[in-house]
Design a protein around this motif. Sequence first.
Motif, short mmCIF file in Angstrom:
data_model
loop_
_atom_site.label_atom_id
_atom_site.label_comp_id
_atom_site.label_asym_id
_atom_site.label_seq_id
_atom_site.Cartn_x
_atom_site.Cartn_y
_atom_site.Cartn_z
N ASP A 70 0.81 -1.21 0.00
CA ASP A 70 0.00 0.00 0.00
C ASP A 70 0.85 1.26 0.00
N GLN A 71 1.92 1.30 0.79
CA GLN A 71 2.72 2.52 0.89
C GLN A 71 3.39 2.87 -0.43
N TRP A 72 3.95 1.85 -1.07
CA TRP A 72 4.62 2.09 -2.35
C TRP A 72 3.61 2.53 -3.41
N THR A 73 2.42 1.95 -3.37
CA THR A 73 1.37 2.32 -4.31
C THR A 73 1.00 3.79 -4.16
N LYS A 74 0.85 4.27 -2.93
CA LYS A 74 0.52 5.67 -2.69
C LYS A 74 1.61 6.60 -3.21
N LYS A 75 2.85 6.15 -3.10
CA LYS A 75 3.96 6.97 -3.59
C LYS A 75 3.98 7.02 -5.11
N MET A 76 3.65 5.89 -5.73
CA MET A 76 3.76 5.79 -7.17
C MET A 76 2.56 6.39 -7.92
#
Length: 837
Positions: A765-771
């Motif tokens: 989830d965290q990487w998705t929000k960043k990307m």
Amino acid sequence: MKGHSLRNKMNSEAQKQPGAKKKSLKILAVLLTVSMLFSLASCGKKKDSDNTSGASSESTAIERAQGDVVRETDPYFSDTTIELDIPYDPDPAREVAASEVNGGCFCNDKVVLSYFINYKPSEEEQDFMDHINYEDSDALSKYYDMTASQSENGLLYLDMQGNKVGKVKMEDQENIYSLQAGKNGHIMVFLSTFLKEDMSYEHKIAVYNDKGERERVIDISDRENSRCYELSSGKILLIDPGMNDLTFVDGDGVKSAPSSFSDEFEDFFEIDGKGYILTQRYEYLEDDAVLHRYLSEVDLESGAVSSPKELAGEIPYTFYESNGKYYADGDEGSILCYDIVNNTSSALFHPEDMDTLIMSVADMNVSSDSDIDILQTRRTGFGELQETSVLLTRLHREAVNPHAGKRIVRVSSCNTSVTSVRRMIAAYNKRAESKARVLIYVQPQDLSEGFDKAEATAADTLLLSMKSGEGPDVIINCAEYGQFNSEDILVDLNTYMDGNNGIDRSLYYDNIFRAFEADGKLFQMPVTIGMVGFIGDKKVLGDMNSWDLTAFEQKIDSLGKDVYPVVGHFMDDKYAHESQGMLCALLYCDMAHYVNYSKREAYFDSDDFRKVLELSKKCGDRINAEQLQTLLFQYEEVSDRYPDALMMQDGVAALSTMYVGNLNSFAPYNEMCSGDPLFIGWPASKDTGMTAVADLSVGMSAFSECKDEAWDFIRFLISQDAQNVLVENQTQTIYVLRECEDADMKRQIEEYQKRKKDMEEYAGDQWTKKMLTVVDENTAKSFNSVIERIHSSVNTNPKIMEIVMEEAEGFFKGQKTSDEVSKSLQNRITTLLAETK
């Protein structure tokens, strides 16, 4: 950048994927004069209707349709197209992550497709792969076997109705990287095989028959880039472009000694028992490059290659062999039967001979001049959301043209990017209720001038032909050129839109139509658009919807010295990020205020224009290209966010320019400044909102003798049927019809949800929000509100802009006052307008 470049810029912004570098690319053309679809002389409406139609590569729609109506003898191909339902038949025990068709060809009375399936790893497999010890050879061997089991590729055999008749799965570690048809129902499959024992790859060509049986294998590991051709004798010819040699392989797999040839290899032909190779060579001059093409004969017994013979004229780059003849793509959907030995060709058909669009041809089977099967592969979407569809089209030449008696409406474009228009023209012509038969041609262009200048020159040529009364009935993609906007040249389309056979404006973004008016008249109607403007922080600039030049200057003057007024790309690459670039942008968004083509008047000797000059210098002096590039590098990040907008958010700059082509490209801007950014247009002489750039526009010639039929076509372009053609093809643009724009936004929201789900599954989830930036209903609501604030449009005149930039240079260098520049411009442009009546 001028309109064409601006459209390309906006499209590239719309297509960005996470991690993509957000930089503008400049394409340099080193091409000779290109002959477009129709000769310049064919623009006029020829009246000698007794000339019969023919089918040669030199003939054109205008030349072949001599009269004002379609004749029974005009060539016409009916079409039957089916989209193949690909029968992947994946392993039912595994979950499919992705599946795709990579290529296809005809094989006797079958279609053969190369397919690929990727399976998701199980939890056990994923855990093993995440914790593998790469130093453990047994574990590594198991890893390779495991990853191999997570994919499948092979061949699918379908009949001509699209029904599956066979499937061939490649062996473990074998991967297809291309296939092509051979002779006698053979398929040549190029394979790479991973050898885990020594961590290397083996390359080979597997020959399959039309039953899907592997008959022979040829090892090409020492020449992995070889091209393969099956000869009538049964031998296999291998040509290695890297080694510049050719080798024969007999039925026992024995290879002959290689024979060498000169120059860069392009293609091989077998004609009447003789072999020929086509090669090319560039001759580099001081500031140009000339391409030479050569043909050499190959002795099919000894392999000896004759001295090359240079071929004159334009030679196609892709050929398709069918029943001993060679065919090639011609201009904009035509197909040529090509005699490479004599360097001549004849057109099998032209795009105007049918009611379908032939594109992305994978292979063709020509059983006769009247019956043609065409295999097409089309890709839509980008990145992980790209989808491939395979179309099988059968064309049949009819004895009588079913459209006989319909009025011919001639359409011309000075922009070579007319694929979207051709799609809609095909849909219009196919309708029984359409009043006209529409034929399109593109003005010839000399691309050695560069794309922008070539297009501008083509626009001027088109304008001259219209003034002479010999031009088309309808012009396409010329909205950026204000010199067309006169009642002497074009019809005010408002009179048709509001007439008895008009439209319901409430169904459209009527503000977009109004934005393209000149002196209250709509000479060129937008069909699809992009949007240009600024993004800023309300805490710095306040909350406003528009501003004039004075209000803009007041805001700029209130900034601290450490804050740049504007970052981002202006509208002319030649002057990017400089005072000249700011001047171009300000004029492009407000040119109608300074030039009235109907009255042939200029208004450059004005306080407004002097204000534009002073503002351009003030903003341009605050930052230069080198400083901006340094900042862009600092703000570059692995996501779909725009670095110049991030600079604005951090207070480095007060404003960032924005280029929006659809909801996806708008989303990263929408999340700036805690989700409440300021969207505001370029300042103009009076209050203005966002600025529209026509991706597709249309105008009706004042000289047309078939205005009612022309309006029937123009009205169709903004209909749901026509705009849906572009929605379905995932054309990245903003639609003037609200219902179609809503449908396109809905599709993009669904794509975002799928992309988000896939990324969360693999990256968390965290990487998705960043990307990813959010694309949802709220984003669409915000986007819609910004579209409704479009108030102006980009239009220019290259000759006028050239004069403006020439005169303004002295002001930016401190050699002239703004008053001197404005008065000089007033005199020069007034003279130009008088000379170009």
